[in-house]
Design a protein around this motif. Structure first.
Motif, PDB file in Angstrom:
ATOM      1  N   GLU A 129     -36.258 -48.248  14.236  1.00 29.30           N
ATOM      2  CA  GLU A 129     -37.326 -47.140  14.128  1.00 29.30           C
ATOM      3  C   GLU A 129     -38.502 -47.704  13.331  1.00 29.30           C
ATOM      4  OE1 GLU A 129     -36.730 -43.616  15.670  1.00 29.30           O
ATOM      5  OE2 GLU A 129     -37.455 -43.231  13.866  1.00 29.30           O
ATOM      6  N   GLY A 172     -45.096 -39.444  19.482  1.00 29.40           N
ATOM      7  CA  GLY A 172     -44.637 -40.380  18.446  1.00 29.40           C
ATOM      8  C   GLY A 172     -44.971 -42.095  18.793  1.00 29.40           C
ATOM      9  N   PHE A 173     -44.419 -42.916  18.145  1.00 27.79           N
ATOM     10  CA  PHE A 173     -44.336 -44.357  18.235  1.00 27.79           C
ATOM     11  C   PHE A 173     -42.884 -44.738  18.449  1.00 27.79           C
ATOM     12  CE2 PHE A 173     -44.240 -48.771  17.076  1.00 27.79           C
ATOM     13  CZ  PHE A 173     -45.366 -49.365  17.461  1.00 27.79           C
ATOM     14  N   GLY A 174     -42.265 -45.188  19.594  1.00 25.68           N
ATOM     15  CA  GLY A 174     -41.193 -45.421  19.690  1.00 25.68           C
ATOM     16  C   GLY A 174     -40.669 -47.026  19.917  1.00 25.68           C
ATOM     17  N   PRO A 218     -36.435 -38.034  21.484  1.00 29.99           N
ATOM     18  CA  PRO A 218     -37.442 -38.722  20.679  1.00 29.99           C
ATOM     19  C   PRO A 218     -36.842 -38.479  18.956  1.00 29.99           C
ATOM     20  CG  PRO A 218     -38.171 -36.423  21.275  1.00 29.99           C
ATOM     21  CD  PRO A 218     -36.835 -36.613  22.051  1.00 29.99           C
ATOM     22  N   GLY A 219     -35.742 -39.285  18.903  1.00 22.33           N
ATOM     23  CA  GLY A 219     -35.132 -39.267  17.528  1.00 22.33           C
ATOM     24  C   GLY A 219     -34.022 -40.338  17.197  1.00 22.33           C
ATOM     25  N   VAL A 220     -33.663 -40.461  16.153  1.00 20.20           N
ATOM     26  CA  VAL A 220     -32.669 -41.432  16.045  1.00 20.20           C
ATOM     27  C   VAL A 220     -31.300 -40.637  16.532  1.00 20.20           C
ATOM     28  CG1 VAL A 220     -30.973 -42.606  14.171  1.00 20.20           C
ATOM     29  CG2 VAL A 220     -33.626 -42.416  13.883  1.00 20.20           C
ATOM     30  N   GLU A 225     -46.691 -44.845  13.450  1.00 17.38           N
ATOM     31  CA  GLU A 225     -46.769 -43.566  14.303  1.00 17.38           C
ATOM     32  C   GLU A 225     -48.180 -42.899  13.919  1.00 17.38           C
ATOM     33  OE1 GLU A 225     -43.503 -41.451  15.821  1.00 17.38           O
ATOM     34  OE2 GLU A 225     -44.314 -39.531  14.716  1.00 17.38           O
ATOM     35  N   ASN A 229     -41.133 -35.221  15.925  1.00 20.37           N
ATOM     36  CA  ASN A 229     -41.954 -34.390  16.685  1.00 20.37           C
ATOM     37  C   ASN A 229     -41.583 -33.373  17.368  1.00 20.37           C
ATOM     38  OD1 ASN A 229     -44.187 -36.070  16.069  1.00 20.37           O
ATOM     39  ND2 ASN A 229     -43.294 -37.997  17.118  1.00 20.37           N
ATOM     40  N   ASN A 266     -31.842 -42.403  22.163  1.00 21.43           N
ATOM     41  CA  ASN A 266     -33.004 -42.496  21.726  1.00 21.43           C
ATOM     42  C   ASN A 266     -34.110 -42.760  23.070  1.00 21.43           C
ATOM     43  OD1 ASN A 266     -35.410 -44.627  21.038  1.00 21.43           O
ATOM     44  ND2 ASN A 266     -35.088 -42.977  19.347  1.00 21.43           N
ATOM     45  N   ASP A 267     -35.258 -41.930  23.090  1.00 23.46           N
ATOM     46  CA  ASP A 267     -36.124 -42.384  24.264  1.00 23.46           C
ATOM     47  C   ASP A 267     -36.408 -43.688  24.622  1.00 23.46           C
ATOM     48  OD1 ASP A 267     -37.654 -42.138  21.863  1.00 23.46           O
ATOM     49  OD2 ASP A 267     -39.060 -40.520  22.718  1.00 23.46           O
ATOM     50  N   HIS A 298     -41.733 -44.972  11.531  1.00 21.52           N
ATOM     51  CA  HIS A 298     -42.286 -44.558  10.299  1.00 21.52           C
ATOM     52  C   HIS A 298     -42.242 -45.488   9.344  1.00 21.52           C
ATOM     53  CE1 HIS A 298     -41.890 -40.618  12.700  1.00 21.52           C
ATOM     54  NE2 HIS A 298     -40.614 -41.148  13.040  1.00 21.52           N
TER      55      HIS A 298
END
Ligand code: BGC
Length: 231
Positions: free
Chosen positions: A146, A130-132, A67-69, A159, A80, A106-107, A149
């Motif tokens: 992304e 989060g908001f993916g 869950p991230g870049v 998010e 998160n 990334n998820d 954010h």
């Protein structure tokens, strides 16, 4: 070469999920889940992944949705989870612990691979802690979109409004109204052919959606794991 089996892991803000896929990407056996430790530092999360891996049937390689870049399998952000993930050699460390090759992406990108048709502009958003977001053009991923954010409605982000905390704060109905506003904004921006909505909270949407918007089952977050080994 013998048919490859892929263990796919989806690391989320509240749960870590696992499933093994056959060479065609079809699930073998059950999806399993453990909760995400708090704080979700690498040294707390990795043993849970190893535990999940041990409960699953044989596999030859491992795909991770993080869950991230991600750049070259290394997290650049982990809003998160925990900042200790930034720059952490996720692929190398886990590969050593599991004795198998590991690839991480990334998820939302992994989820997207499990959902898209491969035609035209396809946008994927995921509604969870989060908001993916993920964007594909003719099946090819545009990496690291992304949206989460980015600002939406005033001074808060997608998010903050639409992730689990935003849902809790606003209540389901208001949250759903905001999702519909976001859909309209995203269509205006991307002119996608299809928008896919995944993640654990997608099932909470009750109102009718525009015809080019589809809810994808949560399992797509794991089904996409096969795509990391293509080509
Ligand atoms: C992260 C994204 C991730 C999303 C869903 C966001 O906070 O920045 O990279 O895809 O959460 O987990």
């Amino acid at each position: 070469m013998a048919a490859q089996k892929t263990l796919t892991i989806d690391i989320g803000g509240s749960g870590i999920k696992a499933m093994v896929l056959d060479a065609e990407g079809n699930p073998i056996g059950e999806r399993t889940r453990v909760s995400t430790p708090k704080p979700a530092k690498p040294d707390a999360v990795l043993p849970r992944i190893v535990k999940l891996a041990k409960q699953q049937s044989d596999f030859d390689r491992v795909s991770i949705g993080f869950p991230g870049v991600m750049r070259n399998g290394v997290p650049l952000t982990a809003v998160n989870l925990h900042d200790n993930w930034i720059g952490f050699d996720l692929e190398g460390t886990l590969s050593e612990q599991l004795g198998k090759p590991v690839r991480a992406l990334n998820d939302a990108d992994v989820q997207g691979y499990g959902a898209i048709s491969g035609k035209g502009v396809e946008l994927v958003i995921t509604l969870g802690t989060g908001f993916g977001s993920a964007l594909f053009v003719d099946g090819k991923l545009v990496p690291n979109l992304e949206m989460g954010h980015h600002l939406f409605r005033g001074r808060r982000t997608y998010e903050e409004h639409l992730g689990s905390a935003g849902l809790k704060k606003a209540g389901r109905k208001k949250w759903e109204r905001r999702i519909h506003q976001a859909i309209a904004a995203l269509e205006y921006l991307f002119n996608y052919e299809t928008l896919y909505i995944g993640g654990g909270n997608a099932q909470k949407l009750k109102r009718e959606l525009p015809p080019n918007v589809k809810i994808v089952p949560n399992v797509a977050g794991l089904l996409g794991g096969i795509a990391l080994w293509r080509g």
